[in-house]
Design a protein around this motif. Sequence first.
Motif, PDB file in Angstrom:
ATOM      1  N   GLU A   1       0.834  -1.192   0.000  1.00 55.47           N
ATOM      2  CA  GLU A   1       0.000   0.000   0.000  1.00 55.47           C
ATOM      3  C   GLU A   1       0.871   1.245   0.000  1.00 55.47           C
ATOM      4  OE1 GLU A   1      -2.834   0.265   3.205  1.00 55.47           O
ATOM      5  OE2 GLU A   1      -3.752   2.084   2.343  1.00 55.47           O
TER       6      GLU A   1
ATOM      7  N   ASN B   1      -4.585   4.779  -2.280  1.00 50.05           N
ATOM      8  CA  ASN B   1      -5.786   5.320  -1.639  1.00 50.05           C
ATOM      9  C   ASN B   1      -6.348   6.467  -2.478  1.00 50.05           C
ATOM     10  OD1 ASN B   1      -5.941   3.984   1.200  1.00 50.05           O
ATOM     11  ND2 ASN B   1      -3.780   4.540   0.949  1.00 50.05           N
TER      12      ASN B   1
ATOM     13  N   GLU C   1      -7.869   1.742  -3.332  1.00 45.75           N
ATOM     14  CA  GLU C   1      -8.595   1.602  -2.070  1.00 45.75           C
ATOM     15  C   GLU C   1      -9.557   2.770  -1.917  1.00 45.75           C
ATOM     16  OE1 GLU C   1      -6.127   0.829   1.337  1.00 45.75           O
ATOM     17  OE2 GLU C   1      -4.895  -0.609   0.227  1.00 45.75           O
TER      18      GLU C   1
ATOM     19  N   ASP D   1     -11.757   0.101   1.752  1.00 47.10           N
ATOM     20  CA  ASP D   1     -10.853   0.394   2.869  1.00 47.10           C
ATOM     21  C   ASP D   1     -11.658   0.672   4.146  1.00 47.10           C
ATOM     22  OD1 ASP D   1      -8.465   0.868   4.146  1.00 47.10           O
ATOM     23  OD2 ASP D   1      -7.908   2.588   2.909  1.00 47.10           O
TER      24      ASP D   1
ATOM     25  N   LYS E   1     -11.155  -4.640   3.039  1.00 48.16           N
ATOM     26  CA  LYS E   1     -10.114  -4.424   4.051  1.00 48.16           C
ATOM     27  C   LYS E   1     -10.805  -4.027   5.343  1.00 48.16           C
ATOM     28  CE  LYS E   1      -6.065  -2.791   3.142  1.00 48.16           C
ATOM     29  NZ  LYS E   1      -4.925  -1.909   2.757  1.00 48.16           N
TER      30      LYS E   1
HETATM   31 MG    MG Z   1      -5.786   2.278   2.650  1.00 47.47          MG
END
Ligand code: MG
Length: 285
Positions: A59, A118, A150, A180, A201
């Motif tokens: 990530e 993200n 995400e 996320d 997640k």
């Molecule tokens: Mg994240």
Amino acid sequence: ASKNDGRGQHRFYDQALSATVKGRAQLKARLLEALERGQFLLHYQPRVDTVSGALLSMEALLRWQQPEAGMIAPNEFIPLAESSGLILPIGERVIDMACAQLARWRAAALPLVPVSINVSVKQFASGRVLRQFEEAMRRHNVPASLLEIEVTESVMMGDHDEIAAELAAIRARGIKLHVDDFGTGYSSLSQLQRLRMDVLKVDRAFTAELGGPGQGRVFFQAIVSMAHALGMAVVAEGVETEAQLAILRELGCDEVQGYLISKPLPPDAMAGRFLTHRTLDALHA
Ligand code: MG
Ligand code: C2E
Ligand code: MG
Ligand code: MG
């Protein structure tokens, strides 16, 4: 206090940042300056297979290397970036930096795994996310299979038909979509089904409950069976202890991420520790 005294680092950053930057207008000006001067950088945190420990992805997590205040974490500036609109150019920079890093690792002949980026709901509201990914992928010659996105549950809320269409187009392009911080928002099963996300997640607040007296285990078990029934994989965020990892294995949680495996690392440390050998000692797998 000095930056290196090792105590209360986040507190130091908070104080240093507020001492350096007075008020929203000034923080906004500093963020613009940070973009122009290249003060943003990405750290990378591995995500691994719960059973084998194999590296699956990393990530990308944004950091601001501020000359006076030191390294600043995203929670300190993303909220203002979002409310001021600066998240659009900053987010575009993040996408470019992640693709540039993949290209550098490829040039160094390292074995690659996808990078997970993200993207906030504000960015999706601009309608330009897919185009920004396409441009960065072309610029750095990176395939869609090396990128994941995400999004938080807020992206899936309400009747954002344009956002739903863009998510579908991104997925059709071969970029996997992750939900996320799952469990902290209000998304429904029907939204998960309709929007066809690939991975859930689970927020680290739920991981922290595992092994305690509460219902953490039951919650995870329900998420795992629901996700698998919908064809999604499950990631536990914030795994910090061997005990949590053992429970997650037992519950069939597919993937884990957290300080037990590694903190987010600068690119060179990430490459040195994880891209050269794929199976992690930390998991004793
Ligand atoms: Mg994240
Ligand atoms: P997130 O996407 O949920 O990222 C996970 C956060 O949890 C990261 O914080 C990571 O360092 C932290 N973390 C990972 N493992 C553990 C653990 O075992 N224990 C604990 N206590 N924490 C752990 P970080 O890097 O400070 O990022 C915070 C948030 O800022 C991210 O949450 C994400 O929402 C946002 N963010 C970061 N980078 C970007 C970016 O490039 N764009 C956007 N839009 N948001 C970003
Ligand atoms: Mg998260
Ligand atoms: Mg988060």
